[in-house]
Design a protein around this motif. Structure first.
Motif, short mmCIF file in Angstrom:
data_model
loop_
_atom_site.label_atom_id
_atom_site.label_comp_id
_atom_site.label_asym_id
_atom_site.label_seq_id
_atom_site.Cartn_x
_atom_site.Cartn_y
_atom_site.Cartn_z
N GLY A 17 60.46 64.36 18.75
CA GLY A 17 60.74 64.64 17.35
C GLY A 17 61.28 63.47 16.56
N GLN A 18 61.44 62.32 17.21
CA GLN A 18 61.97 61.15 16.51
C GLN A 18 61.05 59.96 16.73
OE1 GLN A 18 66.07 60.40 17.46
NE2 GLN A 18 66.70 62.49 17.08
N ASP A 19 61.19 58.96 15.90
CA ASP A 19 60.36 57.76 16.00
C ASP A 19 61.12 56.69 16.80
OD1 ASP A 19 58.25 55.96 15.55
OD2 ASP A 19 59.22 55.19 13.74
N GLU A 20 60.74 56.55 18.07
CA GLU A 20 61.33 55.56 18.96
C GLU A 20 62.86 55.60 18.94
OE1 GLU A 20 59.61 51.70 18.11
OE2 GLU A 20 57.76 52.27 19.09
N PRO A 21 63.44 56.76 19.27
CA PRO A 21 64.91 56.85 19.24
C PRO A 21 65.54 56.01 20.34
CG PRO A 21 64.00 58.77 20.31
CD PRO A 21 62.83 57.98 19.76
N HIS A 22 66.72 55.49 20.05
CA HIS A 22 67.49 54.79 21.07
C HIS A 22 68.41 55.81 21.73
CE1 HIS A 22 70.83 54.73 18.19
NE2 HIS A 22 69.94 54.34 17.29
N GLY A 23 69.03 55.43 22.82
CA GLY A 23 69.83 56.35 23.60
C GLY A 23 70.92 57.06 22.82
N LYS A 58 60.18 53.41 28.25
CA LYS A 58 61.41 52.80 27.74
C LYS A 58 61.06 51.39 27.28
CE LYS A 58 64.70 51.72 30.74
NZ LYS A 58 65.93 51.77 31.58
N GLY A 59 61.39 51.10 26.03
CA GLY A 59 61.20 49.77 25.49
C GLY A 59 62.55 49.14 25.18
N GLN A 60 62.52 47.86 24.90
CA GLN A 60 63.77 47.17 24.62
C GLN A 60 63.76 46.67 23.18
OE1 GLN A 60 64.62 44.01 27.37
NE2 GLN A 60 66.82 44.25 27.09
N GLU A 61 64.73 47.15 22.41
CA GLU A 61 64.89 46.74 21.01
C GLU A 61 65.60 45.40 20.94
OE1 GLU A 61 67.28 48.62 17.30
OE2 GLU A 61 65.89 49.94 18.34
N ASP A 62 66.65 45.25 21.71
CA ASP A 62 67.38 44.00 21.85
C ASP A 62 68.03 44.00 23.22
OD1 ASP A 62 69.91 45.37 21.62
OD2 ASP A 62 69.72 45.29 19.44
N ARG A 63 68.88 43.06 23.49
CA ARG A 63 69.46 42.95 24.83
C ARG A 63 70.31 44.15 25.24
NH1 ARG A 63 71.59 37.05 26.13
NH2 ARG A 63 70.68 37.56 28.14
N PHE A 67 64.80 51.77 23.49
CA PHE A 67 64.25 52.90 22.75
C PHE A 67 63.28 53.64 23.66
CE2 PHE A 67 61.40 49.37 21.80
CZ PHE A 67 60.15 49.94 21.99
N TYR A 68 62.97 54.87 23.29
CA TYR A 68 62.18 55.74 24.15
C TYR A 68 61.04 56.35 23.35
CZ TYR A 68 66.19 55.15 27.16
OH TYR A 68 67.18 54.60 27.93
N THR A 69 59.89 56.47 23.99
CA THR A 69 58.73 57.13 23.40
C THR A 69 58.06 57.98 24.47
OG1 THR A 69 57.28 55.26 23.90
CG2 THR A 69 58.26 55.31 21.71
N LEU A 70 57.39 59.03 24.02
CA LEU A 70 56.63 59.85 24.96
C LEU A 70 55.36 59.11 25.36
CD1 LEU A 70 56.59 63.50 23.57
CD2 LEU A 70 58.04 62.54 25.35
N THR A 71 54.97 59.29 26.60
CA THR A 71 53.66 58.81 27.04
C THR A 71 52.64 59.89 26.66
OG1 THR A 71 53.89 59.86 29.19
CG2 THR A 71 54.68 57.57 28.98
N ARG A 72 51.38 59.57 26.85
CA ARG A 72 50.36 60.60 26.62
C ARG A 72 50.58 61.78 27.55
NH1 ARG A 72 44.49 58.14 26.28
NH2 ARG A 72 45.35 56.30 27.28
#
Length: 92
Positions: A17-23, A58-63, A67-72
């Motif tokens: 429900g969010q766009d690349e939310p961080h923890g 899981k992606g990295q915004e900075d050190r 951020f998190y996104t759903l996979t297919r």
């Protein structure tokens, strides 16, 4: 999705429900829903489990910030869960 805990399913829904939310954004959303504090020791291991299962990336915004996104696959699992739920719950 059957092998996830309710908390892990809630994590998936919040991420969806969010766009690349961080923890911390995920944590804030769940604290509002659960009406209690969510500890980091509960949040991050469960996020890592979803990553390990291939449902979330899981992606990295900075050190310091991921951020998190759903996979297919994660999206398909949510869709399948919704279809299953709709067999039993008719709100119309």
């Amino acid at each position: 999705m059957y092998d996830l805990t309710g908390f892990q399913r809630d994590l998936l829904y919040v991420i969806a429900g969010q766009d690349e939310p961080h923890g911390l954004a995920i944590k804030d959303e769940l604290e509002e829903y659960y009406e209690k504090e969510i500890h980091h020791g509960r949040l991050y291991p469960n996020l890592d489990t979803l990553v390990d299962k291939g449902l979330v990336e899981k992606g990295q915004e900075d050190r310091r910030t991921n951020f998190y996104t759903l996979t297919r696959r994660g999206t398909r699992e949510i869709e399948a869960r919704r279809e299953w739920e709709n067999q039993y719950v008719d709100l119309d």
